[in-house]
Design an enzyme around this catalytic site. Structure first.
Site, PDB file in Angstrom:
ATOM      1  N   ALA A   6       0.891  -1.497  -0.051  1.00 13.47           N
ATOM      2  CA  ALA A   6       0.108  -0.006  -0.101  1.00 13.47           C
ATOM      3  C   ALA A   6       0.938   1.114   0.029  1.00 13.47           C
ATOM      4  O   ALA A   6       2.013   1.367   0.640  1.00 13.47           O
ATOM      5  CB  ALA A   6      -1.019  -0.279   1.064  1.00 13.47           C
ATOM      6  N   ALA A   7       0.423   2.256  -0.660  1.00 19.28           N
ATOM      7  CA  ALA A   7       1.238   3.567  -0.628  1.00 19.28           C
ATOM      8  C   ALA A   7       1.215   4.227   0.887  1.00 19.28           C
ATOM      9  O   ALA A   7       0.315   3.968   1.629  1.00 19.28           O
ATOM     10  CB  ALA A   7       0.350   4.838  -1.546  1.00 19.28           C
ATOM     11  N   ASP A  36     -14.995  -5.996  10.964  1.00 15.16           N
ATOM     12  CA  ASP A  36     -14.075  -5.464  11.866  1.00 15.16           C
ATOM     13  C   ASP A  36     -14.145  -3.968  11.821  1.00 15.16           C
ATOM     14  O   ASP A  36     -12.670  -3.538  12.156  1.00 15.16           O
ATOM     15  CB  ASP A  36     -13.041  -6.328  11.981  1.00 15.16           C
ATOM     16  CG  ASP A  36     -12.047  -6.141  13.157  1.00 15.16           C
ATOM     17  OD1 ASP A  36     -12.351  -6.121  14.073  1.00 15.16           O
ATOM     18  OD2 ASP A  36     -10.794  -6.181  12.886  1.00 15.16           O
TER      19      ASP A  36
END
Length: 274
Positions: free
Chosen positions: A74-75, A143
């Protein structure tokens, strides 16, 4: 991929990658605490469990085969000093208890209470949270206990949809309680509703668009077919819920100036079930 298709764009860009955890992590890390968590499993695989508050132990280690591991990259968001983030506890957080239910599971008028409490007294914040609810329901994520925003923008900001690790677990089960904010507050963005309608049409079927998008990922196939079919099934359930509530609101039409529209429950609910 799913969030981009929904046009929410609140998750940092992510791409799949095959990582050599020996050469690309263990041999080059300068973090002594992380380095100490590496070990060789009885099967001869390289494993590590990192440093964190929960589940960072040998029982929950990540292991390669022998040192190659599929993962998502992820970035990286700016560090806290550059762009401070505020963590908000979700009003519809689960109790995480086998014996105790959360208040929203017991009180069918719970949303009225939420809407009196800042920042949810601003309709835009509540609508953004319901967008996140739709995303979570489509991927089966139960969640969503917290979400984050950038502090710089105060309450007039967008939500960051981080921590989606529990998504796409059970493709055969549709957890309707995830949609509690939608059916308790009875409101949704016009843009979200129109996008969902589009993704239910034959030329833009959600499962087909998702399949095509995922095909470009280096780890394709990322989802197997039952998960893709579940997306279409869950999408239909969201649309049926909204359309039934609109019918209860007199079939309210959407005009070009509306950002959202209210819904009316079409029948009574018991114990949070539709």
């Amino acid at each position: 991929f799913l969030e981009r298709i929904l046009d929410f764009r609140r998750i940092p860009p992510v791409s799949g990658r095959l990582v050599n955890i020996t050469k690309e992590i263990r041999d080059i890390t300068t973090d002594e605490k992380l380095l100490k968590t590496f070990f060789i499993s009885p099967a001869g695989n390289v494993c590590f469990f990192g440093v964190c508050s929960y589940y960072c132990s040998t029982e929950h280690a990540l292991c390669g085969k022998p040192d190659l591991l599929e993962g998502s990259m992820a970035a990286l968001l700016p560090e806290g000093k550059m762009a401070k983030r505020h963590s908000w506890r979700s009003p519809w957080r689960r109790s995480y208890s086998k014996t105790k239910k959360a208040e929203w599971e017991l009180n069918q008028n719970y949303c009225t209470q939420v809407r009196r409490t800042p920042p949810y007294d601003q309709t835009s914040r509540l609508l953004n949270l319901i967008d996140m609810t739709v995303l979570d329901f489509l991927m089966g994520n139960m969640d969503r206990h917290h979400y984050e925003t950038f502090e710089t923008f105060g309450n007039d900001t967008f939500l960051l949809h981080l921590d989606n690790g529990r998504g796409f677990g059970r493709h055969s089960h549709d957890e309707m309680s995830i949609l509690a904010p939608l059916w308790q507050c009875c409101i949704i963005k016009k843009s979200t509703f129109l996008r969902l309608q589009l993704l239910a049409t034959e030329p833009y079927r959600l499962s087909d668009v998702m399949r095509e998008s995922l095909a470009a990922d280096r780890l394709s196939p990322v989802l197997f077919e039952p998960h893709l079919k579940a997306l279409d099934r869950r999408l239909q359930k969201v649309l049926v819920m909204v359309k039934n509530y609109r019918r209860g609101a007199g079939g309210q039409k959407l005009d070009s100036k509306q950002a959202s529209f209210p819904l009316t429950p079409f029948r009574k609910r018991r114990s949070g079930a539709l």
